[in-house]
Design a protein around this motif. Sequence first.
Motif, PDB file in Angstrom:
ATOM      1  N   ALA A 234       0.836  -1.205   0.000  1.00  0.00           N
ATOM      2  CA  ALA A 234       0.000   0.000   0.000  1.00  0.00           C
ATOM      3  C   ALA A 234       0.869   1.252   0.000  1.00  0.00           C
ATOM      4  CB  ALA A 234      -0.931  -0.015   1.213  1.00  0.00           C
ATOM      5  N   GLU A 235       1.968   1.213   0.740  1.00  0.00           N
ATOM      6  CA  GLU A 235       2.873   2.370   0.821  1.00  0.00           C
ATOM      7  C   GLU A 235       3.574   2.610  -0.515  1.00  0.00           C
ATOM      8  OE1 GLU A 235       2.793  -0.169   2.941  1.00  0.00           O
ATOM      9  OE2 GLU A 235       1.838   0.850   4.660  1.00  0.00           O
ATOM     10  N   GLN A 236       4.003   1.547  -1.180  1.00  0.00           N
ATOM     11  CA  GLN A 236       4.686   1.689  -2.460  1.00  0.00           C
ATOM     12  C   GLN A 236       3.746   2.258  -3.525  1.00  0.00           C
ATOM     13  OE1 GLN A 236       5.988  -2.416  -2.806  1.00  0.00           O
ATOM     14  NE2 GLN A 236       8.138  -1.799  -2.569  1.00  0.00           N
ATOM     15  N   VAL A 237       2.529   1.753  -3.548  1.00  0.00           N
ATOM     16  CA  VAL A 237       1.551   2.224  -4.531  1.00  0.00           C
ATOM     17  C   VAL A 237       1.202   3.682  -4.289  1.00  0.00           C
ATOM     18  CG1 VAL A 237      -0.848   1.985  -5.281  1.00  0.00           C
ATOM     19  CG2 VAL A 237       0.608  -0.046  -5.039  1.00  0.00           C
ATOM     20  N   ARG A 238       1.006   4.046  -3.028  1.00  0.00           N
ATOM     21  CA  ARG A 238       0.657   5.431  -2.726  1.00  0.00           C
ATOM     22  C   ARG A 238       1.815   6.369  -3.091  1.00  0.00           C
ATOM     23  NH1 ARG A 238      -3.398   7.824  -0.768  1.00  0.00           N
ATOM     24  NH2 ARG A 238      -4.388   5.839  -0.211  1.00  0.00           N
ATOM     25  N   ALA A 239       3.037   5.945  -2.862  1.00  0.00           N
ATOM     26  CA  ALA A 239       4.189   6.782  -3.206  1.00  0.00           C
ATOM     27  C   ALA A 239       4.264   7.005  -4.714  1.00  0.00           C
ATOM     28  CB  ALA A 239       5.475   6.131  -2.701  1.00  0.00           C
ATOM     29  N   ALA A 240       4.011   5.966  -5.504  1.00  0.00           N
ATOM     30  CA  ALA A 240       4.021   6.112  -6.957  1.00  0.00           C
ATOM     31  C   ALA A 240       2.889   7.025  -7.415  1.00  0.00           C
ATOM     32  CB  ALA A 240       3.896   4.743  -7.625  1.00  0.00           C
ATOM     33  N   SER A 241       1.725   6.858  -6.796  1.00  0.00           N
ATOM     34  CA  SER A 241       0.575   7.706  -7.118  1.00  0.00           C
ATOM     35  C   SER A 241       0.865   9.166  -6.805  1.00  0.00           C
ATOM     36  CB  SER A 241      -0.658   7.235  -6.340  1.00  0.00           C
ATOM     37  OG  SER A 241      -1.726   8.143  -6.473  1.00  0.00           O
ATOM     38  N   GLN A 242       1.465   9.408  -5.666  1.00  0.00           N
ATOM     39  CA  GLN A 242       1.790  10.787  -5.291  1.00  0.00           C
ATOM     40  C   GLN A 242       2.826  11.391  -6.224  1.00  0.00           C
ATOM     41  OE1 GLN A 242       2.894  10.289  -1.164  1.00  0.00           O
ATOM     42  NE2 GLN A 242       0.786  10.487  -0.440  1.00  0.00           N
ATOM     43  N   ALA A 243       3.753  10.580  -6.694  1.00  0.00           N
ATOM     44  CA  ALA A 243       4.772  11.079  -7.621  1.00  0.00           C
ATOM     45  C   ALA A 243       4.127  11.599  -8.901  1.00  0.00           C
ATOM     46  CB  ALA A 243       5.778   9.981  -7.946  1.00  0.00           C
ATOM     47  N   TYR A 244       3.059  10.921  -9.344  1.00  0.00           N
ATOM     48  CA  TYR A 244       2.376  11.327 -10.566  1.00  0.00           C
ATOM     49  C   TYR A 244       1.122  12.157 -10.290  1.00  0.00           C
ATOM     50  CZ  TYR A 244       5.548   8.689 -13.460  1.00  0.00           C
ATOM     51  OH  TYR A 244       6.680   8.263 -14.116  1.00  0.00           O
ATOM     52  N   ARG A 245       0.968  12.532  -9.043  1.00  0.00           N
ATOM     53  CA  ARG A 245      -0.112  13.425  -8.622  1.00  0.00           C
ATOM     54  C   ARG A 245      -1.487  12.884  -9.016  1.00  0.00           C
ATOM     55  NH1 ARG A 245       2.003  19.379 -10.325  1.00  0.00           N
ATOM     56  NH2 ARG A 245      -0.021  19.940  -9.466  1.00  0.00           N
ATOM     57  N   THR A 246      -1.671  11.582  -8.831  1.00  0.00           N
ATOM     58  CA  THR A 246      -2.971  10.981  -9.092  1.00  0.00           C
ATOM     59  C   THR A 246      -3.758  10.891  -7.790  1.00  0.00           C
ATOM     60  OG1 THR A 246      -2.332   8.660  -8.711  1.00  0.00           O
ATOM     61  CG2 THR A 246      -1.908   9.583 -10.896  1.00  0.00           C
ATOM     62  N   TYR A 247      -5.039  10.651  -7.930  1.00  0.00           N
ATOM     63  CA  TYR A 247      -5.929  10.552  -6.763  1.00  0.00           C
ATOM     64  C   TYR A 247      -6.620   9.201  -6.766  1.00  0.00           C
ATOM     65  CZ  TYR A 247     -10.354  10.790  -4.265  1.00  0.00           C
ATOM     66  OH  TYR A 247     -11.422  10.488  -3.444  1.00  0.00           O
ATOM     67  N   PHE A 248      -6.736   8.596  -5.573  1.00  0.00           N
ATOM     68  CA  PHE A 248      -7.585   7.412  -5.438  1.00  0.00           C
ATOM     69  C   PHE A 248      -8.025   7.269  -3.979  1.00  0.00           C
ATOM     70  CE2 PHE A 248      -3.365   5.658  -4.542  1.00  0.00           C
ATOM     71  CZ  PHE A 248      -3.588   4.810  -3.471  1.00  0.00           C
ATOM     72  N   ALA A 249      -9.170   6.644  -3.806  1.00  0.00           N
ATOM     73  CA  ALA A 249      -9.719   6.417  -2.467  1.00  0.00           C
ATOM     74  C   ALA A 249     -10.662   5.225  -2.528  1.00  0.00           C
ATOM     75  CB  ALA A 249     -10.451   7.660  -1.957  1.00  0.00           C
ATOM     76  N   LYS A 250     -10.605   4.419  -1.509  1.00  0.00           N
ATOM     77  CA  LYS A 250     -11.455   3.228  -1.434  1.00  0.00           C
ATOM     78  C   LYS A 250     -12.844   3.591  -0.933  1.00  0.00           C
ATOM     79  CE  LYS A 250     -11.612  -1.303   0.864  1.00  0.00           C
ATOM     80  NZ  LYS A 250     -10.874  -2.206   1.797  1.00  0.00           N
ATOM     81  N   ARG A 251     -13.844   3.078  -1.607  1.00  0.00           N
ATOM     82  CA  ARG A 251     -15.225   3.232  -1.137  1.00  0.00           C
ATOM     83  C   ARG A 251     -15.543   2.094  -0.188  1.00  0.00           C
ATOM     84  NH1 ARG A 251     -19.205   4.331  -6.272  1.00  0.00           N
ATOM     85  NH2 ARG A 251     -17.958   5.917  -7.369  1.00  0.00           N
ATOM     86  N   GLU A 252     -15.836   2.431   1.026  1.00  0.00           N
ATOM     87  CA  GLU A 252     -16.155   1.398   2.016  1.00  0.00           C
ATOM     88  C   GLU A 252     -17.568   0.874   1.780  1.00  0.00           C
ATOM     89  OE1 GLU A 252     -14.033   0.122   3.879  1.00  0.00           O
ATOM     90  OE2 GLU A 252     -12.405   1.593   3.709  1.00  0.00           O
ATOM     91  N   GLY A 253     -17.729  -0.445   1.880  1.00  0.00           N
ATOM     92  CA  GLY A 253     -19.041  -1.071   1.704  1.00  0.00           C
ATOM     93  C   GLY A 253     -19.271  -2.152   2.737  1.00  0.00           C
ATOM     94  N   ASP A 254     -20.383  -2.848   2.612  1.00  0.00           N
ATOM     95  CA  ASP A 254     -20.726  -3.903   3.569  1.00  0.00           C
ATOM     96  C   ASP A 254     -19.860  -5.145   3.391  1.00  0.00           C
ATOM     97  OD1 ASP A 254     -22.744  -2.273   4.574  1.00  0.00           O
ATOM     98  OD2 ASP A 254     -24.252  -3.074   3.181  1.00  0.00           O
ATOM     99  N   ASP A 255     -19.466  -5.423   2.160  1.00  0.00           N
ATOM    100  CA  ASP A 255     -18.659  -6.605   1.871  1.00  0.00           C
ATOM    101  C   ASP A 255     -17.209  -6.169   1.668  1.00  0.00           C
ATOM    102  OD1 ASP A 255     -17.403  -8.873   0.844  1.00  0.00           O
ATOM    103  OD2 ASP A 255     -19.213  -9.538  -0.189  1.00  0.00           O
ATOM    104  N   PRO A 256     -16.303  -6.618   2.514  1.00  0.00           N
ATOM    105  CA  PRO A 256     -14.897  -6.189   2.401  1.00  0.00           C
ATOM    106  C   PRO A 256     -14.200  -6.687   1.136  1.00  0.00           C
ATOM    107  CG  PRO A 256     -15.115  -7.957   3.996  1.00  0.00           C
ATOM    108  CD  PRO A 256     -16.505  -7.554   3.631  1.00  0.00           C
TER     109      PRO A 256
END
Length: 209
Positions: free
Chosen positions: A141-163
């Motif tokens: 998760a840390e590696q992916v977020r670091a790459a995303s931040q480098a390219y200034r992209t956005y993402f967020a998980k939508r929480e639901g009833d089924d994990p």
Amino acid sequence: MARATAVAAFAALVAVLGGLWWFILGREAGDPFGPCRTSQVAGGTAAIGGPFELVSETGETVTDAEVLDEPSLIYFGYTFCPDVCPTDAARNAEAVELLAERGFDVQPVFITIDPERDTPEVLAEFTDYLHPDMLGLTGSAEQVRAASQAYRTYFAKREGDDPDYYLMDHSAFSYLVLPEHGFVEFFRGAQGLEAETLADRAACFLERA
């Protein structure tokens, strides 16, 4: 008084046009890709991209220097995406084929924003279906977020009833990266930009690289 005002207004217009002329010519003179650019980046192109460490679809830990050693078209998405990601990734794959017909080798890259579900095996199946040369990258998760931040992209998980079944909110841009120049341009999603147009715009950069 009216004449003086008119003269002052004309002088101001000349100054503005002169400044615009200088800006355009100056940018193109100092930027080999100036004629190709159709977008602007706050802070300049150097503000996007940078080093990362991820895990390839074959299970190997890799760095940006190792996998972006040729012109690459990078997309951040996830394989469980119901519509946008597969559409955009397929568009990128088609654009890469069109560029190949013109003599340009471009590597399509798919970086997951959902490493919890997108294992190397899942990514390999996804990318192999879309294009034989598409490279899938995942990681912690840390590696992916670091790459995303480098390219200034956005993402967020939508929480639901089924994990196990959830959606991800995310930006939908593709990034053209050249080995000697780094990031040079971004392209909007497939709904706003077809493969032919993307290939045309990318070719402009590749011809001047």
